[in-house]
Motif scaffolding. Structure first.
Motif, PDB file in Angstrom:
ATOM      1  N   ASN A 133      84.780  64.830  53.875  1.00 10.41           N
ATOM      2  CA  ASN A 133      85.601  63.733  53.765  1.00 10.41           C
ATOM      3  C   ASN A 133      85.067  62.207  54.024  1.00 10.41           C
ATOM      4  OD1 ASN A 133      87.496  65.454  52.423  1.00 10.41           O
ATOM      5  ND2 ASN A 133      88.228  66.081  54.450  1.00 10.41           N
ATOM      6  N   TRP A 144      81.046  59.998  38.887  1.00 11.56           N
ATOM      7  CA  TRP A 144      81.973  60.536  39.672  1.00 11.56           C
ATOM      8  C   TRP A 144      83.315  59.751  39.489  1.00 11.56           C
ATOM      9  CZ3 TRP A 144      79.451  61.748  45.034  1.00 11.56           C
ATOM     10  CH2 TRP A 144      78.614  62.975  44.880  1.00 11.56           C
ATOM     11  N   LYS A 145      83.160  58.439  38.966  1.00 11.54           N
ATOM     12  CA  LYS A 145      84.329  57.530  38.715  1.00 11.54           C
ATOM     13  C   LYS A 145      85.334  58.146  38.138  1.00 11.54           C
ATOM     14  CE  LYS A 145      83.283  53.203  39.020  1.00 11.54           C
ATOM     15  NZ  LYS A 145      82.781  51.886  38.553  1.00 11.54           N
ATOM     16  N   LYS A 146      84.681  58.760  36.819  1.00  8.58           N
ATOM     17  CA  LYS A 146      85.532  59.305  35.695  1.00  8.58           C
ATOM     18  C   LYS A 146      86.093  60.770  36.124  1.00  8.58           C
ATOM     19  CE  LYS A 146      84.096  56.599  31.904  1.00  8.58           C
ATOM     20  NZ  LYS A 146      83.626  56.257  30.559  1.00  8.58           N
ATOM     21  N   TYR A 148      86.086  62.377  39.099  1.00  9.08           N
ATOM     22  CA  TYR A 148      86.904  62.630  40.379  1.00  9.08           C
ATOM     23  C   TYR A 148      87.727  61.220  40.722  1.00  9.08           C
ATOM     24  CZ  TYR A 148      83.494  66.627  40.679  1.00  9.08           C
ATOM     25  OH  TYR A 148      82.755  67.514  40.477  1.00  9.08           O
ATOM     26  N   PRO A 149      88.533  60.647  39.948  1.00  9.83           N
ATOM     27  CA  PRO A 149      89.265  59.418  40.110  1.00  9.83           C
ATOM     28  C   PRO A 149      90.047  59.451  41.452  1.00  9.83           C
ATOM     29  CG  PRO A 149      90.328  60.833  38.273  1.00  9.83           C
ATOM     30  CD  PRO A 149      89.128  61.462  38.667  1.00  9.83           C
ATOM     31  N   ASP A 150      90.354  60.525  41.600  1.00 11.03           N
ATOM     32  CA  ASP A 150      91.441  60.792  43.110  1.00 11.03           C
ATOM     33  C   ASP A 150      90.369  60.589  44.185  1.00 11.03           C
ATOM     34  OD1 ASP A 150      90.121  63.389  42.281  1.00 11.03           O
ATOM     35  OD2 ASP A 150      91.122  64.131  43.977  1.00 11.03           O
ATOM     36  N   ARG A 151      89.288  60.471  44.164  1.00 13.96           N
ATOM     37  CA  ARG A 151      88.409  60.294  45.368  1.00 13.96           C
ATOM     38  C   ARG A 151      87.535  58.726  45.325  1.00 13.96           C
ATOM     39  NH1 ARG A 151      84.869  65.612  45.868  1.00 13.96           N
ATOM     40  NH2 ARG A 151      86.363  67.292  45.601  1.00 13.96           N
ATOM     41  N   VAL A 153      87.909  54.975  45.948  1.00 12.73           N
ATOM     42  CA  VAL A 153      88.761  53.905  46.943  1.00 12.73           C
ATOM     43  C   VAL A 153      88.220  52.694  46.971  1.00 12.73           C
ATOM     44  CG1 VAL A 153      89.384  56.031  48.511  1.00 12.73           C
ATOM     45  CG2 VAL A 153      87.430  54.695  48.812  1.00 12.73           C
ATOM     46  N   ASN A 156      87.282  50.933  43.415  1.00 10.60           N
ATOM     47  CA  ASN A 156      86.024  51.549  42.600  1.00 10.60           C
ATOM     48  C   ASN A 156      84.563  51.155  43.253  1.00 10.60           C
ATOM     49  OD1 ASN A 156      87.536  52.781  40.620  1.00 10.60           O
ATOM     50  ND2 ASN A 156      87.656  50.687  39.459  1.00 10.60           N
ATOM     51  N   GLN A 160      84.918  59.103  48.496  1.00 13.50           N
ATOM     52  CA  GLN A 160      85.139  60.005  49.366  1.00 13.50           C
ATOM     53  C   GLN A 160      84.720  61.360  48.824  1.00 13.50           C
ATOM     54  OE1 GLN A 160      89.034  61.502  50.713  1.00 13.50           O
ATOM     55  NE2 GLN A 160      88.394  60.963  52.630  1.00 13.50           N
TER      56      GLN A 160
END
Length: 207
Positions: A133, A144-146, A148-151, A153, A156, A160
């Motif tokens: 983490n 990864w932006k698309k 794993y959007p929940d990660r 921060v 953009n 994590q």
């Protein structure tokens, strides 16, 4: 041969070209530390690996080489993690239910962190560092932006993630600080001092 990183796969020739660039420009840019958060998909002796050979050439040229141990059992047996000369780093995690705690007593070896004997019977990794983490910078071209959007921060710009690719830079950063304090240290000096000053690990569980 292919090389795997955190965001896709590339070819060993690309990695070798990057390492050659480092060697050619080490004096111009005063390059003293290189982090290699990558793993080859080829298991075997470090004697048979061009990547390991280049890593050792950088090391003998005065560059501290730090590599991630990898996130599966076999990665410890592939380049560059399997090279006995360089520093290989595994990852720690906090005990379940513990977050943002600085007490080392609450840290354990992350379940994903590779460890064991290489094909040349070298015990790896030498060190472990926080790898779960971890928030780090996110490349603008990263998928990864698309995915794993929940990660994602901080507008953009940061991401994590967990893995030994996150723990190896911790040790590379420590090496850089050591060289900043004493530029006369050799890669061997840095490795020995890091190992000697590290806390002996007696894990009580798995992440």
């Amino acid at each position: 041969m292919k090389i795997g990183g955190d965001d896709g796969r590339g070819y060993e020739s690309d990695m070798l070209a990057a390492m050659q660039w480092v060697l050619a420009n080490r004096t111009k840019y005063n390059i003293r530390v290189v982090n290699m958060s990558i793993n080859s998909d080829n298991i075997g002796s470090y004697h048979d690996s061009f990547t390991d050979g280049m890593a050792e050439l950088m090391w003998m040229s005065g560059i501290v080489v730090v590599a991630s141990a990898g996130n599966t059992t076999n990665t410890i047996q592939s380049a560059p993690a399997n090279d006995p000369l360089i520093i290989t780093v595994g990852a720690t995690s906090e005990l379940p239910g513990v977050t943002n705690d600085t007490d080392r007593g609450n840290d354990i070896i992350a379940a994903y962190s590779a460890s064991g004997l290489t094909a040349d019977l070298v015990n790896k990794p030498e060190l472990v560092a926080p790898g779960s983490n971890i928030i780090s910078i996110l490349a603008s071209t990263s998928k990864w932006k698309k995915e794993y959007p929940d990660r994602v921060v901080a507008k953009n710009q940061y991401f994590q993630a967990s893995g030994t690719s996150m723990s190896a830079p911790m040790v590379a950063g420590a090496a850089a600080l050591m060289l900043q304090a004493n530029g006369a240290l050799t890669p061997g000096n840095v490795k020995c001092l890091l190992i000697q000053s590290a806390s002996p690990w007696a894990p009580t569980g798995q992440a």
